[in-house]
Scaffold this active site. Sequence first.
Site, mmCIF file in Angstrom:
data_model
loop_
_atom_site.group_PDB
_atom_site.id
_atom_site.type_symbol
_atom_site.label_atom_id
_atom_site.label_comp_id
_atom_site.label_asym_id
_atom_site.label_seq_id
_atom_site.Cartn_x
_atom_site.Cartn_y
_atom_site.Cartn_z
ATOM 1 N N CYS A 105 0.313 -0.217 39.377
ATOM 2 C CA CYS A 105 1.517 0.332 39.992
ATOM 3 C C CYS A 105 2.621 -0.628 39.591
ATOM 4 O O CYS A 105 2.661 -1.758 40.078
ATOM 5 C CB CYS A 105 1.423 0.417 41.515
ATOM 6 S SG CYS A 105 3.032 0.834 42.231
ATOM 7 N N CYS A 108 5.139 -1.381 42.801
ATOM 8 C CA CYS A 108 4.690 -2.142 43.974
ATOM 9 C C CYS A 108 3.175 -2.294 43.926
ATOM 10 O O CYS A 108 2.675 -3.084 43.141
ATOM 11 C CB CYS A 108 5.173 -1.496 45.257
ATOM 12 S SG CYS A 108 5.030 0.298 45.320
ATOM 13 N N SER A 109 2.440 -1.549 44.731
ATOM 14 C CA SER A 109 0.987 -1.735 44.745
ATOM 15 C C SER A 109 0.278 -0.460 45.163
ATOM 16 O O SER A 109 -0.726 -0.518 45.864
ATOM 17 C CB SER A 109 0.626 -2.879 45.688
ATOM 18 O OG SER A 109 1.167 -2.619 46.975
ATOM 19 N N CYS A 110 0.786 0.707 44.753
ATOM 20 C CA CYS A 110 0.163 1.978 45.127
ATOM 21 C C CYS A 110 -1.264 2.023 44.599
ATOM 22 O O CYS A 110 -1.526 1.634 43.460
ATOM 23 C CB CYS A 110 0.975 3.153 44.586
ATOM 24 S SG CYS A 110 2.642 3.166 45.278
HETATM 25 FE FE FE Z 1 3.320 1.148 44.422
#
Ligand code: FE
Length: 202
Positions: A105, A108-110
């Site tokens: 991602c 961010c950190s999906c």
């Molecule tokens: Fe994300």
Amino acid sequence: MKRQDEPDRSESDAALRTRALESLLVEKGLLATDTINKVVEKYEKDVGPLNGARVVARAWSDPDYKRRLLANGTAAIAELGFAGREGAEIVVLENTSTVHNVVVCTLCSCYPWPVLGLPPGWYKSYAYRSRLVREPRAVLREFDLHLPDSVEVRVWDSNSDLRYMVLPERPEGTEDLTEEALVPLVTRDAMIGAARIDSPSE
Ligand code: FE
């Protein structure tokens, strides 16, 4: 890029902001602290990559299931009872001897929580997010994954609407294993595409 979680300044800023936001929401009566705690506890303890490993083992054992999984990941994953938060739309990518998919991602950190749990620290790191798209082979080499030039590498950018999971290639020498026996072979990193799954005899 180091594999270990490194102290990351942006990470701690994000943690601070999250905490500030949390206390504000609680203060305004919009959220109860025990609700937050329950969610965190659930994803730390109950939901993890074992769910994804069950999905992969089923797909390796049942060609019809695999077809459904690749056609509609969310629905096929829900067949095994895995659904919910951060998993509204999951697309499953098949790794083969000629195509290697890997997920990031960049923003961010999906991450697909219902099948993989919470993302590891390195997945959230700036180094991984910024470098994987530019130089995937170099990043994968740092994960000790050395792909021959003949293998096509595809990088997929997860986001809050659509999250990817990798269906790793079934290793050689596992033809006689039952679905249950295949589950423990499947690793989290392989379902992100940062690893392959070795044959059990290796
Ligand atoms: Fe994300």
